[in-house]
Enzyme design. Structure first.
Site, PDB file in Angstrom:
ATOM      1  N   ARG A  42       0.831  -1.209   0.000  1.00 45.71           N
ATOM      2  CA  ARG A  42       0.000   0.000   0.000  1.00 45.71           C
ATOM      3  C   ARG A  42       0.866   1.259   0.000  1.00 45.71           C
ATOM      4  O   ARG A  42       1.013   1.921  -1.014  1.00 45.71           O
ATOM      5  CB  ARG A  42      -0.947  -0.012   1.208  1.00 45.71           C
ATOM      6  N   ASP A  43       1.473   1.573   1.118  1.00 47.58           N
ATOM      7  CA  ASP A  43       2.270   2.795   1.212  1.00 47.58           C
ATOM      8  C   ASP A  43       3.460   2.746   0.261  1.00 47.58           C
ATOM      9  O   ASP A  43       3.889   3.770  -0.267  1.00 47.58           O
ATOM     10  CB  ASP A  43       2.751   2.985   2.659  1.00 47.58           C
ATOM     11  N   HIS A 299       6.580   4.835  12.386  1.00 43.05           N
ATOM     12  CA  HIS A 299       6.608   4.711  10.934  1.00 43.05           C
ATOM     13  C   HIS A 299       7.605   5.746  10.402  1.00 43.05           C
ATOM     14  O   HIS A 299       7.320   6.939  10.412  1.00 43.05           O
ATOM     15  CB  HIS A 299       5.185   4.982  10.415  1.00 43.05           C
ATOM     16  N   HIS A 301      10.260   7.272   7.444  1.00 35.70           N
ATOM     17  CA  HIS A 301      10.762   7.356   6.074  1.00 35.70           C
ATOM     18  C   HIS A 301      12.246   7.719   6.147  1.00 35.70           C
ATOM     19  O   HIS A 301      12.714   8.329   7.113  1.00 35.70           O
ATOM     20  CB  HIS A 301       9.983   8.396   5.268  1.00 35.70           C
ATOM     21  N   CYS A 332       5.230   9.785  -0.509  1.00 37.22           N
ATOM     22  CA  CYS A 332       3.903  10.325  -0.211  1.00 37.22           C
ATOM     23  C   CYS A 332       3.524  11.322  -1.285  1.00 37.22           C
ATOM     24  O   CYS A 332       4.261  12.282  -1.525  1.00 37.22           O
ATOM     25  CB  CYS A 332       3.887  11.006   1.162  1.00 37.22           C
ATOM     26  N   ASN A 341       9.818   4.439   2.573  1.00 36.93           N
ATOM     27  CA  ASN A 341       9.849   3.997   3.963  1.00 36.93           C
ATOM     28  C   ASN A 341      11.194   3.338   4.250  1.00 36.93           C
ATOM     29  O   ASN A 341      11.914   2.921   3.340  1.00 36.93           O
ATOM     30  CB  ASN A 341       8.742   2.972   4.199  1.00 36.93           C
TER      31      ASN A 341
END
Length: 394
Positions: A42-43, A299, A301, A332, A341
């Site tokens: 997803r991300d 989370h 990056h 993003c 990430n």
């Protein structure tokens, strides 16, 4: 003060200000289980420029299920108009329900939900009957964008989450599996931002309004026995307001999500601006707000190469859940310049070197990082993964 869910964390020594000797002495204390949430499907994929075939996404999820990870972000029920890579998330969900990937352990598959309509669409796609909820409040129109540079908000006055049919593009549509030898569950996640500017750019509403919109999502999810994960974006730096995001504001938003029923909140350094001292400051603010480490994930990056440093700071502080993406995939669409990430391979290698247990097969993960990077025609951003594969090939 989240009395029923959170407790004040006992004081622990911090990496910042400690000597090398005392840090080395903490290695045995860190030898415990750390949970990895794999966000690659997803991300990791949402910011890719070229269209990704459905079969590639399904194969990525299938391979990840064999590595030992127990949590996989599988898709997002956001508006395909604004995040095209997530347009076939209904098909992804339908496939998982009908043909869950083989795994030796339970896996939770998570889908990001931007608003109530998105959750209703997920419920319909799952074949779980008609969702029953109050009508979602109308979403204001997107803010003007005269320069045409920023992507539009993921919500709009159109049906913000109109998804393709869960059987579109699938030759043999499947029904949700009634029984399976592979245990799995479906969960949802929702999000709020830590700055007003990012909230308005990303969801076209204020922080307070976004939190109000979360309430009926959580209520409907709980009525369907769905676990809920919250996200707080730009917690350590905002592309619009800069790096000095208020830690107390992040803590307040996190507490609000937990109080309304979220089972866990992932606090996200969406831009990768976080540093070790500011990560420590944020963790202190979360603790002072009465938020227990067990209710948190972090989370990171790796835009500025600080993700692993920040993860070790959080590990020393007692955090035991981290998000990461195979091959360092990610970015993003609402944060220019934000790179991927932290790579799952790099994070797992670091954690294992400190004596922590993740249950993740790093060799399998490295192979997947190499494969998906090749499929996407992009460099493999995992240094540990590339080094490990080179050593194995020698």
């Amino acid at each position: 003060m989240l009395a029923s869910r959170c407790s004040l964390r006992r004081t622990v020594s911090s990496i910042i200000g400690s000597t090398g000797r005392s840090f080395a002495a903490t290695a045995t204390r860190l030898a415990e289980e750390v949970r990895i949430v794999e966000v690659g499907p997803r991300d990791g994929l949402q910011n890719e420029k070229t269209s990704i075939p459905l079969h590639t996404k399904l194969e990525l999820i299938r391979r990840l299920a064999t590595t030992g990870v127990r949590d996989i972000e599988a898709g997002s029920f956001v508006a395909p108009k604004w995040v095209p890579q997530m347009a076939n998330s209904a098909e992804v969900l339908n496939h998982i329900l009908g043909h869950p990937p083989e795994a030796s352990h339970h896996i939770a598959y998570n889908f990001l939900i931007p608003n109530l309509k998105g959750l209703e669409n997920l419920i319909r796609a799952s074949g779980d009957g008609n969702p029953s909820s109050e009508e979602a409040p109308p979403t204001p129109p997107p803010s003007p964008n005269p320069e045409g540079e920023e992507p539009a908000p993921i919500t709009s006055t159109e049906d913000p989450n109109e998804m393709p049919s869960s059987t579109s593009g699938v030759d043999n549509p499947v029904e949700p599996a009634k029984s399976s030898s592979t245990p799995f569950s479906v969960e949802i996640s929702l999000f709020a931002a830590a700055t007003e500017a990012f909230s308005k750019a990303n969801t076209n509403c204020t922080i307070a309004e976004s939190l109000e919109r979360c309430k009926p999502i959580v209520a409907l999810a709980k009525s369907r026995n769905l676990r809920v994960r919250g996200y707080v974006s730009v917690a350590l730096g905002c592309p619009y307001e800069g790096p000095n995001v208020s830690p107390s504001r992040v803590a307040d938003i996190t507490a609000t999500l937990l109080e309304m029923g979220a089972d866990e909140v992932s606090v996200a350094d969406t831009t990768g601006m976080g540093t070790a001292p500011r990560t420590q400051e944020l963790l202190k603010a979360l603790s002072s707000a009465g938020i227990a480490n067990k209710d948190l994930a972090l989370h990171f990056h790796d835009t500025y190469g600080q993700a692993l440093v920040n993860a070790v700071v959080a590990l020393e502080y007692g955090i035991r859940t981290f998000d990461s993406s195979v091959g360092g995939l990610g970015g993003c669409p609402y944060s220019k310049g934000a790179t991927g990430n932290v790579a799952t391979e790099d994070l797992v290698y670091c954690l294992h070197s400190l004596g922590a247990r993740t249950g993740v097969d790093i060799e399998k993960m490295a192979e997947i990082g190499k494969w998906i990077s090749s499929e996407l025609g992009r460099p493999n951003d995992s240094r540990a993964g590339k080094a490990l594969l080179a050593r194995l090939a020698s």
